[in-house]
Design a protein around this motif. Structure first.
Motif, mmCIF file in Angstrom:
data_model
loop_
_atom_site.group_PDB
_atom_site.id
_atom_site.type_symbol
_atom_site.label_atom_id
_atom_site.label_comp_id
_atom_site.label_asym_id
_atom_site.label_seq_id
_atom_site.Cartn_x
_atom_site.Cartn_y
_atom_site.Cartn_z
ATOM 1 N N THR A 106 0.815 -1.216 0.000
ATOM 2 C CA THR A 106 0.000 0.000 0.000
ATOM 3 C C THR A 106 0.851 1.269 0.000
ATOM 4 O O THR A 106 0.523 2.238 -0.699
ATOM 5 C CB THR A 106 -0.962 0.009 1.198
ATOM 6 O OG1 THR A 106 -0.228 -0.202 2.410
ATOM 7 C CG2 THR A 106 -2.025 -1.067 1.043
ATOM 8 N N SER A 160 0.785 3.826 -3.326
ATOM 9 C CA SER A 160 0.417 5.225 -3.123
ATOM 10 C C SER A 160 1.562 6.142 -3.524
ATOM 11 O O SER A 160 1.365 7.138 -4.239
ATOM 12 C CB SER A 160 0.035 5.475 -1.660
ATOM 13 O OG SER A 160 -0.311 6.833 -1.446
ATOM 14 N N ILE A 186 -5.101 4.958 -4.047
ATOM 15 C CA ILE A 186 -5.743 3.944 -3.196
ATOM 16 C C ILE A 186 -6.485 4.587 -2.030
ATOM 17 O O ILE A 186 -7.238 3.906 -1.329
ATOM 18 C CB ILE A 186 -4.712 2.920 -2.673
ATOM 19 C CG1 ILE A 186 -3.691 3.598 -1.754
ATOM 20 C CG2 ILE A 186 -4.032 2.183 -3.814
ATOM 21 C CD1 ILE A 186 -2.804 2.610 -1.003
ATOM 22 N N PHE A 221 -9.728 3.054 -4.292
ATOM 23 C CA PHE A 221 -9.080 1.738 -4.305
ATOM 24 C C PHE A 221 -9.765 0.802 -5.299
ATOM 25 O O PHE A 221 -9.094 0.052 -6.011
ATOM 26 C CB PHE A 221 -9.085 1.114 -2.912
ATOM 27 C CG PHE A 221 -8.496 -0.268 -2.866
ATOM 28 C CD1 PHE A 221 -7.126 -0.459 -3.010
ATOM 29 C CD2 PHE A 221 -9.309 -1.382 -2.708
ATOM 30 C CE1 PHE A 221 -6.577 -1.738 -2.981
ATOM 31 C CE2 PHE A 221 -8.771 -2.665 -2.681
ATOM 32 C CZ PHE A 221 -7.399 -2.838 -2.815
ATOM 33 N N PHE A 229 -0.754 -8.819 0.824
ATOM 34 C CA PHE A 229 -0.718 -7.360 0.920
ATOM 35 C C PHE A 229 0.303 -6.955 1.971
ATOM 36 O O PHE A 229 0.333 -7.531 3.072
ATOM 37 C CB PHE A 229 -2.077 -6.796 1.350
ATOM 38 C CG PHE A 229 -3.094 -6.697 0.260
ATOM 39 C CD1 PHE A 229 -3.252 -5.522 -0.464
ATOM 40 C CD2 PHE A 229 -3.916 -7.774 -0.045
ATOM 41 C CE1 PHE A 229 -4.198 -5.431 -1.472
ATOM 42 C CE2 PHE A 229 -4.872 -7.692 -1.042
ATOM 43 C CZ PHE A 229 -5.009 -6.508 -1.764
ATOM 44 N N MET A 272 0.645 -4.048 4.296
ATOM 45 C CA MET A 272 -0.266 -2.997 4.744
ATOM 46 C C MET A 272 0.509 -1.917 5.496
ATOM 47 O O MET A 272 0.546 -1.871 6.723
ATOM 48 C CB MET A 272 -1.353 -3.596 5.621
ATOM 49 C CG MET A 272 -2.260 -4.587 4.909
ATOM 50 S SD MET A 272 -3.174 -3.883 3.490
ATOM 51 C CE MET A 272 -4.049 -2.540 4.266
ATOM 52 N N LEU A 286 -6.779 2.610 4.701
ATOM 53 C CA LEU A 286 -6.108 1.327 4.911
ATOM 54 C C LEU A 286 -7.079 0.255 5.397
ATOM 55 O O LEU A 286 -7.002 -0.904 4.982
ATOM 56 C CB LEU A 286 -4.957 1.489 5.899
ATOM 57 C CG LEU A 286 -3.729 2.241 5.378
ATOM 58 C CD1 LEU A 286 -2.757 2.533 6.514
ATOM 59 C CD2 LEU A 286 -3.019 1.448 4.281
ATOM 60 N N ILE A 320 -9.094 -1.257 2.580
ATOM 61 C CA ILE A 320 -8.331 -2.291 1.872
ATOM 62 C C ILE A 320 -8.214 -3.542 2.744
ATOM 63 O O ILE A 320 -8.404 -4.666 2.267
ATOM 64 C CB ILE A 320 -6.930 -1.766 1.507
ATOM 65 C CG1 ILE A 320 -7.043 -0.552 0.583
ATOM 66 C CG2 ILE A 320 -6.086 -2.868 0.850
ATOM 67 C CD1 ILE A 320 -5.742 0.203 0.382
ATOM 68 N N LYS A 347 -2.417 -10.265 5.188
ATOM 69 C CA LYS A 347 -2.087 -8.835 5.278
ATOM 70 C C LYS A 347 -0.918 -8.692 6.255
ATOM 71 O O LYS A 347 -1.018 -9.086 7.421
ATOM 72 C CB LYS A 347 -3.283 -8.023 5.782
ATOM 73 C CG LYS A 347 -4.639 -8.349 5.144
ATOM 74 C CD LYS A 347 -4.696 -7.975 3.703
ATOM 75 C CE LYS A 347 -6.135 -7.930 3.158
ATOM 76 N NZ LYS A 347 -7.001 -9.056 3.491
#
Length: 308
Positions: free
Chosen positions: A184, A188, A194, A198, A217, A219, A246, A249, A260
């Motif tokens: 992420t 970005s 996002i 997103f 992911f 995060m 966040l 997502i 994540k």
């Protein structure tokens, strides 16, 4: 407060006598139900023999605590995109092959890989080298997926756009063995919105690569404004991406089964700059509650000092 059930974990270390067993102990201590680790220091290629990693004990502890999967991250010194120095490329290929074997032996199906930097030779040359290297290590029977990480766009690194990752997919023979690690902070910083859109970002990703290709992911919040191309992680909810974006997502219906992983920075001691403390226990608890705690970082420092 409603706790959100997620496959949520963080980066954990693997060193000393306990090795992977120590990694699992850390994950349990943080309240994680998945985790990510390097098989050794990310700055070099020194590695202990697989027989010394205490894999069986680690897997037993994972089973005891309901941890079903974890992710391995290849060291970032691997640069498959280097077409200038043949030795650098050859070392990268050899070490990637070893990392795939170690990842399989440890029981993970996913090896995260930074695609590499073209060192001034251009994206096309870099992509050709990356694909060439991956084609040397992947076979029809490879049991581990290589998850190409989305990058922030600093310097000459490749993977700053979904198009660049798609170019690699197109040139890899056994690209069914490829996956993507969606970071992420990196996406970005690379200019993907996002924060506000997103779903729109994922529609474009789905057209180019396929959203089912996302295996993990990262995060991370970002210290930078979108499009800064700098890659500086921030604690969850404390950066320019923000908690709400966040969490959208984190809890997205399309990715509930995807691990994540937090790679957020340690919290510095305001009274002693030489000390810093792990944020993961508090971050994971905050995320599972689904409520932002503005004093989270102060709580991390206070708890660390109390337990010393």
């Amino acid at each position: 407060m409603v706790r959100i059930m997620l496959k949520l974990g963080c980066h954990v270390g693997m060193s000393g006598k306990e090795m992977m067993l120590g990694s699992v102990k850390d994950a349990v201590r943080f309240g994680a139900n998945t985790f990510m680790l390097y098989t050794g220091a990310p700055q070099n290629t020194k590695r202990k023999d697989i027989s010394e990693l205490r894999i069986k004990e680690a897997q037993e502890l994972m089973k005891k605590h309901g941890i079903e999967e974890f992710v391995v991250h290849a060291p970032y010194i691997i640069n498959l995109a280097n077409s200038v120095k043949a030795e650098t490329f050859e070392i990268a290929v050899e070490f990637l092959e070893l990392e795939l074997a170690r990842t399989k032996a440890m029981g993970s199906a996913t090896l995260v890989l930074h695609p590499g930097s073209h060192v001034g030779e251009g994206v096309k040359a870099g992509v050709e080298q990356i694909a060439k290297g991956i084609n040397e290590v992947l076979t029809r029977d490879t049991k581990v997926y290589i998850a190409l990480e989305t990058m922030a766009g600093k310097g000459s690194e490749i993977g700053r756009s979904f198009e660049e990752l798609a170019m690699i997919y197109d040139k890899v023979l056994y690209n069914d063995k490829l996956r993507v690690c969606f970071d992420t902070c990196h996406t970005s910083d690379a200019g993907c919105d996002i924060i506000h859109d997103f779903d729109g970002v994922m529609e474009r990703f789905d057209r180019l690569i396929g959203k089912e290709q996302i295996a993990v992911f990262h995060m991370n919040d970002s210290k930078n404004i979108p499009g800064a191309a700098k890659d500086r992680h921030e604690n969850f909810g404390f950066g320019k991406i923000g908690f709400d974006a966040l969490m959208y997502i984190m809890t997205h219906k399309d990715f509930t089964e995807i691990p994540k992983i937090l790679e957020t920075p340690y919290i510095p001691d305001p009274e002693n700059p030489k000390k810093s403390y792990e944020p993961y226990k508090h971050e994971i608890a905050m995320i599972r509650e689904g409520v932002f705690h503005p004093a989270m970082r102060e709580d991390v420092v206070a708890e660390a000092k109390h337990t010393v």
